[in-house]
Design a protein around this motif. Sequence first.
Motif, PDB file in Angstrom:
ATOM      1  N   UNK A   1      10.394   3.631  -3.626  1.00  0.00           N
ATOM      2  CA  UNK A   1      10.052   2.261  -3.226  1.00  0.00           C
ATOM      3  C   UNK A   1       8.838   2.297  -2.311  1.00  0.00           C
ATOM      4  N   UNK A   2       8.833   3.253  -1.386  1.00  0.00           N
ATOM      5  CA  UNK A   2       7.718   3.349  -0.448  1.00  0.00           C
ATOM      6  C   UNK A   2       6.433   3.714  -1.194  1.00  0.00           C
ATOM      7  N   UNK A   3       6.549   4.590  -2.196  1.00  0.00           N
ATOM      8  CA  UNK A   3       5.358   4.970  -2.966  1.00  0.00           C
ATOM      9  C   UNK A   3       4.742   3.740  -3.625  1.00  0.00           C
ATOM     10  N   UNK A   4       5.595   2.923  -4.216  1.00  0.00           N
ATOM     11  CA  UNK A   4       5.068   1.716  -4.871  1.00  0.00           C
ATOM     12  C   UNK A   4       4.418   0.807  -3.835  1.00  0.00           C
ATOM     13  N   UNK A   5       5.143   0.555  -2.739  1.00  0.00           N
ATOM     14  CA  UNK A   5       4.629  -0.377  -1.730  1.00  0.00           C
ATOM     15  C   UNK A   5       3.319   0.143  -1.152  1.00  0.00           C
ATOM     16  N   UNK A   6       3.300   1.422  -0.769  1.00  0.00           N
ATOM     17  CA  UNK A   6       2.080   1.969  -0.179  1.00  0.00           C
ATOM     18  C   UNK A   6       0.956   1.962  -1.212  1.00  0.00           C
ATOM     19  N   UNK A   7       1.276   2.365  -2.436  1.00  0.00           N
ATOM     20  CA  UNK A   7       0.268   2.396  -3.490  1.00  0.00           C
ATOM     21  C   UNK A   7      -0.393   1.042  -3.659  1.00  0.00           C
ATOM     22  N   UNK A   8       0.418   0.007  -3.741  1.00  0.00           N
ATOM     23  CA  UNK A   8      -0.135  -1.328  -3.983  1.00  0.00           C
ATOM     24  C   UNK A   8      -0.837  -1.853  -2.730  1.00  0.00           C
ATOM     25  N   UNK A   9      -0.144  -1.795  -1.600  1.00  0.00           N
ATOM     26  CA  UNK A   9      -0.717  -2.392  -0.395  1.00  0.00           C
ATOM     27  C   UNK A   9      -1.996  -1.662   0.023  1.00  0.00           C
ATOM     28  N   UNK A  10      -1.932  -0.337  -0.017  1.00  0.00           N
ATOM     29  CA  UNK A  10      -3.094   0.422   0.436  1.00  0.00           C
ATOM     30  C   UNK A  10      -4.301   0.143  -0.453  1.00  0.00           C
ATOM     31  N   UNK A  11      -4.087   0.160  -1.762  1.00  0.00           N
ATOM     32  CA  UNK A  11      -5.211  -0.077  -2.660  1.00  0.00           C
ATOM     33  C   UNK A  11      -5.742  -1.499  -2.534  1.00  0.00           C
ATOM     34  N   UNK A  12      -4.826  -2.458  -2.452  1.00  0.00           N
ATOM     35  CA  UNK A  12      -5.255  -3.841  -2.297  1.00  0.00           C
ATOM     36  C   UNK A  12      -6.072  -3.974  -1.016  1.00  0.00           C
ATOM     37  N   UNK A  13      -5.589  -3.348   0.047  1.00  0.00           N
ATOM     38  CA  UNK A  13      -6.264  -3.463   1.337  1.00  0.00           C
ATOM     39  C   UNK A  13      -7.634  -2.789   1.305  1.00  0.00           C
ATOM     40  N   UNK A  14      -7.672  -1.623   0.670  1.00  0.00           N
ATOM     41  CA  UNK A  14      -8.942  -0.913   0.613  1.00  0.00           C
ATOM     42  C   UNK A  14      -9.987  -1.723  -0.144  1.00  0.00           C
ATOM     43  N   UNK A  15      -9.548  -2.325  -1.243  1.00  0.00           N
ATOM     44  CA  UNK A  15     -10.499  -3.087  -2.041  1.00  0.00           C
ATOM     45  C   UNK A  15     -10.933  -4.320  -1.286  1.00  0.00           C
ATOM     46  N   UNK A  16      -9.987  -4.933  -0.640  1.00  0.00           N
ATOM     47  CA  UNK A  16     -10.303  -6.097   0.161  1.00  0.00           C
ATOM     48  C   UNK A  16     -11.290  -5.709   1.268  1.00  0.00           C
ATOM     49  N   UNK A  17     -11.078  -4.528   1.836  1.00  0.00           N
ATOM     50  CA  UNK A  17     -11.977  -4.054   2.892  1.00  0.00           C
ATOM     51  C   UNK A  17     -13.380  -3.824   2.334  1.00  0.00           C
ATOM     52  N   UNK A  18     -13.440  -3.220   1.149  1.00  0.00           N
ATOM     53  CA  UNK A  18     -14.752  -2.963   0.554  1.00  0.00           C
ATOM     54  C   UNK A  18     -15.468  -4.267   0.233  1.00  0.00           C
ATOM     55  N   UNK A  19     -14.720  -5.200  -0.351  1.00  0.00           N
ATOM     56  CA  UNK A  19     -15.339  -6.468  -0.730  1.00  0.00           C
ATOM     57  C   UNK A  19     -15.833  -7.227   0.483  1.00  0.00           C
ATOM     58  N   UNK A  20     -15.136  -7.061   1.581  1.00  0.00           N
ATOM     59  CA  UNK A  20     -15.456  -7.881   2.731  1.00  0.00           C
ATOM     60  C   UNK A  20     -16.105  -7.118   3.854  1.00  0.00           C
ATOM     61  N   UNK A  21     -16.462  -5.867   3.597  1.00  0.00           N
ATOM     62  CA  UNK A  21     -16.936  -5.050   4.704  1.00  0.00           C
ATOM     63  C   UNK A  21     -18.105  -5.727   5.405  1.00  0.00           C
ATOM     64  N   UNK A  22     -18.960  -6.383   4.611  1.00  0.00           N
ATOM     65  CA  UNK A  22     -20.132  -7.025   5.170  1.00  0.00           C
ATOM     66  C   UNK A  22     -19.724  -8.181   6.083  1.00  0.00           C
TER      67      UNK A  22
END
Lengths: 219, 788
Positions: free
Chosen positions: B667-688
């Motif tokens: 369960x943690x693998x799924x949650x971390x996998x999704x949340x971390x990737x979503x967050x990273x992409x969100x960070x990249x998109x919004x880094x500016x």
Amino acid sequence: MGEVDVQALRGVDLDLYAGEFTVMLGPSGSGKSTLLNILGGLDVPTTGKVIYRGMELTTASQLQLTYFRRECVGFVFQFYNLIPSLTALENVSLVTDVAKDPMSALEALELVNLQDRKDHFPSQLSGGQQQRVAIARAIAKRPDVLLCDEPTGALDASTGITVLEAITRINRELGTTTAVITHNATIGQIADRVVTMRDGRIAEDIRNADRADLQELRW
Amino acid sequence: MMRALDRKLIRELGQSKAQSLAIVLVIASGVAVFVMSLNTLGFLRATRDAYYDRYRFGHLFASVRRAPMSESERLAEISGVAAVQARVVSDVTLDVPGLAEPAVGRLISLPEQSGVGLNRVHLRRGRMPDPDRAGEVLVSDAFFEANSLALGDTIEAVLNGRLQTLRIVGVALSPEYVIQIRGGDLLPDEKRFGVFWMPRRQMEAAFNMEGAFNDVSLRLLRGANADEVVDRVDAVLKPYGSVGAIDRDQHLSARFLADELKQLRATGLVAPAVFLCVAAFLLNIVLSRRIHTHRSIIATLKAFGYTNIEIGWHYLESSLLVSSLGALAGVVAGLWMGNGLARLYSEFYRFPTFVYRPDYRVIIAAVVISLLAAVVGSLRSVRAATRLAPAEAMQPIAPPIYRRSWLERLGIHAWLPVTARMILRGLQRRPVGALFSSIGIAFSVAVMVMTGFFADALDHLIEFQYAVAQRHDVQVLFREVTSPRVRHDLRNLPGVNQVEPFRAIGVNLRHGHRDHRTSILGLEPNRQLYRLLNTEAKPVRLPPSGVVLSDKLADLLGVVPGNDITVEVLEGEELVYQLPVAGVAKEYAGTNAYMDRYELHRLMKETDVLSGAFLAVDPSHRVELYRQLKQTPQVSSVSIKSASIQQFRDTIAANQMTMQSFTVFFAAVIAVGVVYNTARISLEERSRELATLRVIGFTRGEVSAILLGELSILTVVAIPLGFCIGFGFCAAMVIGFDSELYRIPLVIHPASYARAALVTIAASLVSGLLVRHRLDRLDLVEVLKSRE
């Protein structure tokens, strides 16, 4: 490949005075952006001191620098850096929400003549309009210092002039110490002082006897 | 010599290690469960089939009261029958050294010659019993181990009313008792139920069965019609008291094992599907983002003359690489977990050989499926890369278009701080992506809900069936139907507070074209111990006439209260009655029918005779009671409820810890996998954007609030969604598990939901903090210089 040290500035000694409009000229790589970043508390020099009204920025903590930027400095960037998900008014509110004694966001937009566009999103504004929103955002907190990094760099001449108009007006009416970086020497004509940089050093520091009128500028 | 494009691929993967690792883990989890389940399934099935075949496990089984051996020859003549094994089988009460409670031994006769006949035993230790020496037996290895017995140990047993000493000379296994469970029991109790094999001659003597049998197994020829054979076997055996032959579907051990395999198969298919869907989704968002930021690179490559196929393959390769790593890790983990699972199974299911071997077909299937998931997940973004026109890609991207969110248009605009508006508008601009992220996180919640469900359902089942409904402590069965006097004998045993006798009759119930073989239990009209309850746990009244059916039985027959059913008595005079269904009782095990005992006697045209009794016992007198029950000749078997439940809980508890830690990890693998990737992409998109905020004076905390706020909303939406998905999964499992032997209640306690939510929130929080760490290190100057 390891880190390579590039010396951007060497032996810069510069005083900026309250209320002064300074234009910093120089080719790319001359160190003017680095200087501006250091002045704005974004970057810290490896050696030397930066003192703002008795506060030493070079030894300040990250949080202190954040509050320095938050309370004392207004930034204008070459590519505007507006938040695309916020309207013009909201982009300005972003600053007025956290500043100590700001003007109202609408007032700030009025200073750059954009009160009619307050509910437009960045994608609905022209480049010049976006840059003016950025200026309104920078000055809404009544900063002591306004730092502009190539504010007209991405704009055509006539649009550039409307943007410079906004900056000079702020400098005149609010007495904000203003530093504008540009590689466009013409802009130097409207400043109190023109600092030219070359190879990380100050090559020239000239005071204009009288400032030219914006309308006379041509490039 | 590595091509420049390949170098680019490897460096980019290196740059996004953490993101790739998260996806690798999700894929590895799916592949691991797939390999573990299907590999174990395959080898368990092969082991079982080989065992059944080699030790000649019967296809049909029947018991009679007593039939002459000549009848077994008639059975052998039935067309379709390959072999017949007629035996003497009897349950006896045992006094096992070191065990306070009486245990039940199933004594089975061994043919004179070893290695012939059906349901052959596999001698694991010791030797075969000598037919000439009284009391020598083989014992099933589960019972032997559970009671820490040794070869040469003796056990006191009551055989046909006479106390006799059994001497253990060997330990054996039989395909009939792969799992050692007693009829009517829901759970195996290896300590209190054991199987014993005794030479036929000795059995005949002990049970007065010379030249006769009371139990028969048949093996069928390939292609024989089992139903027809059953009918003909029943015709032969009915006069001898057979209640009908059963096939392997109804054979307890075979059925349990078959159900286990079904469950393993379901786990092996459903769980990996969930993981691989999540992985495909993650690969999709990660690759889309990469291709988005690589617009100008792609354009440049195209300008240099790289073909669309080369560029498409280049981006697909990165997904395939991640997926291969995941598959590799998953196969290794799956084989390791499979080994553990196999060891667990070998404690429950007894096979002569139990050698765990990797099945290459399963491994290849796992790799192919994970590569397929990678292709599916990458297709959309790879196509976008190939469709990009070079000239267009060189242009800067227009600023993304935002609108006021519908929430704001509802009028709450003014209340929302500017940063909250950023979050809302960000989510609204990509509603599908946000929804998928939430669904992904919801799967993590659902996995946890399912784990909780197993424990909750089991608790509820045991509580409902064994505490609320059936309140007796001990159930005794009589060797032969006994007169009511026995009631007083039992009442006088030490510590017995209450006695509720019952009568059991084998019947075939018929309604329309449906019929079902079971027993009718005749119970006391006013009962305290053995209660029948409806779904709301309210008592169901046993009316003076008519039958009450268990809910499963009512379902099988397609009847509701008020319908009439035909009751064909399978014993004695074979009477047939039409009786109304008076009520339905909720039961999680078996398919019993119930009647008022006196009415049952009247229908059976018999006097007040009893088959067994339920006892309520004072715990302080237990030891004394057990001692006496062990020596009571009329009693053929005793089951002690609390002991069985305790034994079961202990076994389950040990395994559940392991299972729980695995599921929490998944369960943690799924949650971390999704949340971390979503967050990273969100960070990249919004880094500016975020860097701008930092430059104009927002603190790190204020800036991360925007990023983490978005994640919190995704998580908050995911939790109820996960509850629903989890509930759905559990409901599907309840349907999947539903069988005549047992049902699982759809019960999930609030605590399980809370635990599921907490694990997911914790995993989200950790991934959020990891991303925040990156946000803190955002290079402000660098981000502002570039144009996007």
